[in-house]
Design an enzyme around this catalytic site. Structure first.
Site, PDB file in Angstrom:
ATOM      1  N   HIS A 162       0.833  -1.200   0.000  1.00 26.07           N
ATOM      2  CA  HIS A 162       0.000   0.000   0.000  1.00 26.07           C
ATOM      3  C   HIS A 162       0.870   1.254   0.000  1.00 26.07           C
ATOM      4  CE1 HIS A 162      -3.222  -2.744   0.894  1.00 26.07           C
ATOM      5  NE2 HIS A 162      -2.713  -3.034   2.075  1.00 26.07           N
ATOM      6  N   GLU A 179      -1.588  -0.261   8.159  1.00 32.53           N
ATOM      7  CA  GLU A 179      -2.557  -1.142   8.800  1.00 32.53           C
ATOM      8  C   GLU A 179      -1.868  -2.031   9.821  1.00 32.53           C
ATOM      9  OE1 GLU A 179      -4.045  -3.008   5.262  1.00 32.53           O
ATOM     10  OE2 GLU A 179      -2.557  -4.610   5.314  1.00 32.53           O
ATOM     11  N   HIS A 233       3.153  -7.657   1.802  1.00 25.32           N
ATOM     12  CA  HIS A 233       2.455  -8.511   2.758  1.00 25.32           C
ATOM     13  C   HIS A 233       1.347  -9.303   2.082  1.00 25.32           C
ATOM     14  CE1 HIS A 233       0.005  -4.823   2.551  1.00 25.32           C
ATOM     15  NE2 HIS A 233      -1.014  -5.603   2.858  1.00 25.32           N
ATOM     16  N   ARG A 289      -1.412  -4.824  -6.208  1.00 29.86           N
ATOM     17  CA  ARG A 289      -1.100  -6.257  -6.246  1.00 29.86           C
ATOM     18  C   ARG A 289       0.223  -6.480  -6.950  1.00 29.86           C
ATOM     19  NH1 ARG A 289      -6.336  -7.140  -8.529  1.00 29.86           N
ATOM     20  NH2 ARG A 289      -7.880  -7.271  -6.854  1.00 29.86           N
TER      21      ARG A 289
END
Length: 318
Positions: free
Chosen positions: A97, A115, A172, A192
């Site tokens: 991200h 996150e 991740h 992705r």
């Protein structure tokens, strides 16, 4: 009346989803490939709806805009946090991200996405992909473009109760057989890197975003340094997992009676196990596994009595 804001879950179908949101929490899920419960969300791709009290039927996004005093009259234009529960029935795509600065330029002003994960449950031997082994961005780019995934990707074996912090820029992926609660910035931007050559329901390979991923990936990977602290007060054992410029995340383990005072303008609470009674200004309400609610700014103190485990978050206190 001063009260907690309870929210209806917003379910998202995913190619990698399963049935654990029903099996574990008892939710009425829409399909056998339900991958995500957007439990506390004001994001336009899945806004939560208030299910109780004066504001029943309003979305969290509407409340943020129309009743800012509930949140301490915040400066942010959008509700900054998003709580999800994810059921990784099969491997998620390997992804990364962007941070706020990159997302603002490249994603129409969307927030970046830092996150963290609390492992609710997982199969024995379950794994995460967390980070990579390349020593530079150039090496990362070369290995990724050549599909040298075994060489590139770093795998970590996990168990229930563990916590992982995933800053923007971290490669991740959740692995098969993992149920997690995710606390994140309110963003739906994912790049992705690799998706195991899976095809969607229409037989198409899912889109990859390798150039943007190379732009934003931290290289070399650096593990986040956490200073996890646990304190016990009466019937409460509180574990502080992380507290930074994006959010603070805690675990509450209540056994008996616990008294609380607000640490921030508002508090997000997700009950992962057990049941208890929440008391605010003398008014009692039953809370149980699977409930998600916000304690707004006018709730300064409260009590919880019973036996339960919750993951809790709040915005940074500035």
């Amino acid at each position: 009346m001063t009260e907690a804001l309870f929210l209806n879950p917003v379910f998202q179908d995913r190619i990698w989803g399963g049935t654990k949101l029903h099996d574990y929490f008892g939710y009425d899920i829409p399909s056998d490939t339900t991958g995500e419960d957007w439990a506390i969300s004001a994001h336009p791709n899945g806004p939560s709806v208030i299910k109780n009290g004066e504001f029943k039927g309003k979305t969290l996004a509407e409340l943020w805009e129309e009743k800012p005093a509930l949140f301490g009259n915040p400066k942010e234009a959008v509700f900054p946090l998003l709580t999800k529960i994810l059921d990784a029935n099969t491997d998620l795509s390997v992804q990364v991200h962007p941070n706020d600065e990159y997302a603002k330029v490249h994603e129409n002003g969307e927030l970046g996405k830092t996150e963290c994960w609390y492992i609710i449950d997982c199969e024995p031997g379950a794994e995460l992909i967390y980070g990579h082994k390349a020593v530079s961005r150039a090496e990362f780019s070369s290995w990724a473009k050549n599909g040298e995934w075994d060489k590139l990707l770093r795998k970590v074996t996990i168990k229930p109760g563990e916590f992982y912090y995933v800053p923007s820029g971290t490669i991740h992926a959740l692995g098969t057989g993992t149920l997690v609660l995710e606390t994140q910035q309110s963003s739906d931007t994912t790049y992705r890197v690799y998706d195991y050559d899976r095809k969607d329901a229409d037989g198409n390979l899912r889109e990859l975003h390798l150039d943007k991923a190379i732009d934003v990936t931290t290289a070399p990977h650096v593990d986040a340094k956490l200073d996890i602290q646990t304190e016990t007060h009466g019937g409460l054992t509180e574990t502080t997992f992380v507290s930074n410029d994006f959010f603070s995340v805690y675990k509450w383990e209540v056994d008996g009676k616990a008294e609380f005072a607000a640490k921030a303008p508002y508090t997000l609470v997700s009950i992962l196990d057990g049941e208890a009674e929440l008391t605010i200004d003398g008014t009692k309400q039953s809370i149980k596994k699977g409930d998600h609610f916000i304690l707004p700014n006018d709730v300064k103190t409260w009590e919880i009595e019973g036996k339960m485990t919750a993951i809790v978050s709040n915005p940074p206190v500035k």
